[in-house]
Scaffold this motif. Sequence first.
Motif, PDB file in Angstrom:
ATOM      1  N   TYR A 259       3.668   8.564  94.390  1.00 33.24           N
ATOM      2  CA  TYR A 259       4.900   7.833  94.072  1.00 33.24           C
ATOM      3  C   TYR A 259       4.599   6.421  93.566  1.00 33.24           C
ATOM      4  CZ  TYR A 259       7.289  11.411  96.937  1.00 33.24           C
ATOM      5  OH  TYR A 259       7.772  12.594  97.458  1.00 33.24           O
ATOM      6  N   ALA A 260       3.423   5.890  93.909  1.00 34.31           N
ATOM      7  CA  ALA A 260       3.050   4.518  93.524  1.00 34.31           C
ATOM      8  C   ALA A 260       2.895   4.348  92.014  1.00 34.31           C
ATOM      9  CB  ALA A 260       1.751   4.119  94.234  1.00 34.31           C
ATOM     10  N   ALA A 261       2.918   5.455  91.260  1.00 33.86           N
ATOM     11  CA  ALA A 261       2.849   5.367  89.797  1.00 33.86           C
ATOM     12  C   ALA A 261       4.160   4.839  89.214  1.00 33.86           C
ATOM     13  CB  ALA A 261       2.555   6.752  89.205  1.00 33.86           C
ATOM     14  N   ILE A 262       5.266   5.071  89.923  1.00 33.86           N
ATOM     15  CA  ILE A 262       6.602   4.758  89.384  1.00 33.86           C
ATOM     16  C   ILE A 262       6.774   3.273  89.039  1.00 33.86           C
ATOM     17  CG2 ILE A 262       9.088   4.747  89.937  1.00 33.86           C
ATOM     18  CD1 ILE A 262       8.548   7.392  91.508  1.00 33.86           C
ATOM     19  N   PRO A 263       6.432   2.310  89.939  1.00 36.74           N
ATOM     20  CA  PRO A 263       6.605   0.896  89.579  1.00 36.74           C
ATOM     21  C   PRO A 263       5.815   0.492  88.334  1.00 36.74           C
ATOM     22  CG  PRO A 263       6.187   1.123  91.931  1.00 36.74           C
ATOM     23  CD  PRO A 263       5.963   2.463  91.325  1.00 36.74           C
ATOM     24  N   TRP A 264       4.622   1.087  88.134  1.00 39.40           N
ATOM     25  CA  TRP A 264       3.804   0.722  86.977  1.00 39.40           C
ATOM     26  C   TRP A 264       4.421   1.213  85.671  1.00 39.40           C
ATOM     27  CZ3 TRP A 264       0.757  -3.089  87.639  1.00 39.40           C
ATOM     28  CH2 TRP A 264       0.149  -3.292  88.873  1.00 39.40           C
ATOM     29  N   TYR A 265       5.132   2.326  85.729  1.00 43.02           N
ATOM     30  CA  TYR A 265       5.843   2.806  84.537  1.00 43.02           C
ATOM     31  C   TYR A 265       6.986   1.853  84.179  1.00 43.02           C
ATOM     32  CZ  TYR A 265       3.582   7.248  83.560  1.00 43.02           C
ATOM     33  OH  TYR A 265       2.678   8.200  83.154  1.00 43.02           O
ATOM     34  N   ILE A 266       7.683   1.371  85.191  1.00 50.66           N
ATOM     35  CA  ILE A 266       8.802   0.444  84.950  1.00 50.66           C
ATOM     36  C   ILE A 266       8.284  -0.875  84.386  1.00 50.66           C
ATOM     37  CG2 ILE A 266      10.651  -0.882  86.080  1.00 50.66           C
ATOM     38  CD1 ILE A 266      10.778   1.560  88.106  1.00 50.66           C
TER      39      ILE A 266
ATOM     40  N   ASN B 114       7.591   8.084 104.411  1.00 44.94           N
ATOM     41  CA  ASN B 114       7.794   7.539 105.758  1.00 44.94           C
ATOM     42  C   ASN B 114       8.123   6.045 105.694  1.00 44.94           C
ATOM     43  OD1 ASN B 114       7.196  10.049 106.908  1.00 44.94           O
ATOM     44  ND2 ASN B 114       5.010   9.646 106.819  1.00 44.94           N
ATOM     45  N   LYS B 115       7.286   5.325 104.957  1.00 47.84           N
ATOM     46  CA  LYS B 115       7.519   3.885 104.776  1.00 47.84           C
ATOM     47  C   LYS B 115       7.705   3.638 103.282  1.00 47.84           C
ATOM     48  CE  LYS B 115       4.834   2.478 108.823  1.00 47.84           C
ATOM     49  NZ  LYS B 115       3.626   1.760 109.306  1.00 47.84           N
ATOM     50  N   MET B 116       8.889   3.202 102.902  1.00 50.69           N
ATOM     51  CA  MET B 116       9.257   3.045 101.493  1.00 50.69           C
ATOM     52  C   MET B 116       8.261   2.169 100.724  1.00 50.69           C
ATOM     53  SD  MET B 116      11.670   4.118  99.423  1.00 50.69           S
ATOM     54  CE  MET B 116      13.150   4.465 100.356  1.00 50.69           C
ATOM     55  N   ILE B 117       7.887   1.014 101.290  1.00 52.62           N
ATOM     56  CA  ILE B 117       6.990   0.075 100.583  1.00 52.62           C
ATOM     57  C   ILE B 117       5.619   0.713 100.372  1.00 52.62           C
ATOM     58  CG2 ILE B 117       5.798  -2.157 100.719  1.00 52.62           C
ATOM     59  CD1 ILE B 117       8.301  -3.203 102.239  1.00 52.62           C
TER      60      ILE B 117
ATOM     61  N   VAL C 106       1.081   2.300  97.572  1.00 53.99           N
ATOM     62  CA  VAL C 106      -0.259   2.778  97.949  1.00 53.99           C
ATOM     63  C   VAL C 106      -0.453   4.218  97.462  1.00 53.99           C
ATOM     64  CG1 VAL C 106      -1.848   3.219  99.862  1.00 53.99           C
ATOM     65  CG2 VAL C 106      -0.241   1.301  99.996  1.00 53.99           C
ATOM     66  N   SER C 107      -1.561   4.445  96.738  1.00 54.80           N
ATOM     67  CA  SER C 107      -1.847   5.779  96.213  1.00 54.80           C
ATOM     68  C   SER C 107      -2.471   6.670  97.284  1.00 54.80           C
ATOM     69  CB  SER C 107      -2.814   5.667  95.030  1.00 54.80           C
ATOM     70  OG  SER C 107      -3.290   6.942  94.654  1.00 54.80           O
ATOM     71  N   PRO C 108      -2.083   7.949  97.339  1.00 51.68           N
ATOM     72  CA  PRO C 108      -2.742   8.876  98.273  1.00 51.68           C
ATOM     73  C   PRO C 108      -4.139   9.271  97.790  1.00 51.68           C
ATOM     74  CG  PRO C 108      -1.125  10.059  96.938  1.00 51.68           C
ATOM     75  CD  PRO C 108      -0.994   8.609  96.569  1.00 51.68           C
ATOM     76  N   ASN C 109      -4.429   8.973  96.514  1.00 50.65           N
ATOM     77  CA  ASN C 109      -5.716   9.315  95.906  1.00 50.65           C
ATOM     78  C   ASN C 109      -6.775   8.289  96.314  1.00 50.65           C
ATOM     79  OD1 ASN C 109      -7.894   9.875  94.185  1.00 50.65           O
ATOM     80  ND2 ASN C 109      -6.578  10.428  92.482  1.00 50.65           N
TER      81      ASN C 109
END
Length: 497
Positions: free
Chosen positions: A36-43, A194-197, A202-205
């Motif tokens: 999900y951490a990819a989303i802010p970088w696209y914006i 679990n934690k929105m921030i 933070v990437s799971p990768n």
Amino acid sequence: MKKKSVELNLNALILMIFTSVFGFANMPRSFYLMGYAAIPWYIISAIVFFIPYAFIMAEYGSAFKKESGGMYSWMEKSVGSKYAFIGTFMWYASYIVWMVNVASSIWIPLSNAIFGGDRTSSWTIFGLNSTQTLGILGVIWIIFVTFTAIKGVERITKITSVGGTFVAILNIVLIIGAIVVVILNGGKFAEPINKMINAFTVSPNPDYKSIIQIFSFITFAIFAFGGLEVLGGLVDQTKDAERTFPKAIIIAATVISIGYAVGIFACGMFTNWSNVLSGDNVNLSNVAYILMNNLGVQIGYAMGLSEAISIQIGLWVARFVGLSMLLALTGAFFTLTYSPLKTLISGAPKEVWPGKLGEIKNEMPVNAMYLQCAIVIVIILLVSFGGKGAKEFFRILVLMTNVAMTIPYLFLAAAFPKFKKKQLEGKVDKAYMFYKSYGSAVFVSIMICLMVGFANIFTIIEPAIGGKIFDTIMMIAGPVSFSIIALVLFSIYEKKK
């Protein structure tokens, strides 16, 4: 009697921008790398790169609408012929790297179309490992396409439109399928938030945890917004361009950014990163197929079907994805084998090309296509026999493509202040002006160059920091080699002149 040209309205323009830019595979790849951490970088990329750069393309296209040389003409009229030649040569070189990538990885959608999964890691011929085997298949593919394209590709390129329709359907399948899975699972997400921030930063990768690794991801986000060069030729075809164009770009950019964000988010609705994407069998070239296979399986499970039936649904979804991508890539490959090369040869001065390299026979740059084929073969063999496993092999190819494809943006953005200066002095057509002052042109040029430049630098140095010197060398080797070739060719031309 002269035929009246059809003017593009707002909706038609938005649709053309969307289809030129939006790419299905970008969403599974981004989720694989960053979750999900990819989303802010696209914006961020949309605000800092996509929208400002789109307006630059619109201004170039409007001012030079009578020029047939495309981006070569834009840079030549703005800065000079040497700058234009090197910039256009680098743009062409990016397609060489793209061909290397696709020639070696097109076998993955083929495998999915036939078997419903990626079995390329087990392919072997003449006792070679799978990476080397795919390299040899890539060599055979580029030879076949080159010799077929020289004879004419009118029928084959029709595959592109069919493949494009299939890929458009994939986007709908991804989002609707994800919603169905979540509803049937009582609102439970496969990749929990679990934690929105934390989830969106933070990437799971494990390969994308450090600041340098995260910043290197920006090239993926920028690359996902590629294809804007097509806008240059649309301004003069747009009804009431002064008002329609800015509106279309802002709406299209918003829709594309939200589309990518929703698509990446949808991936997490039915895919648990650790369970599905953490294995060594997953790489940047096959992740879209693995993820969509999982969508089919999860739909089956959510509907309460047996494991055997769920697996079969997954295999058929993967087959559909494989066929769609195979058709789209095949059509694009045949077109891109000659189209960028022809643009480069037609735009540049004829005297630049040594011997008979610049000759056009039957509307095809035949001799240049033979040389191009040889160059692609050499690079494929260099990378595939460089001692890497399949996962690393495809990672290098994708990173090489991302870096190469984003470098032309630097040339076009860097030329913009000089273009604006000439425009304000009345030396260039003022038909369409979004940036009204020289200062705004300098600001936007610096902003884009810094973003693209830093993203590429981080992408290039990140492997070296982890001890993967070969990866860094391969990413630098392409652009540096092609820029030297361009400089040498133009210097010889200048001496002759």
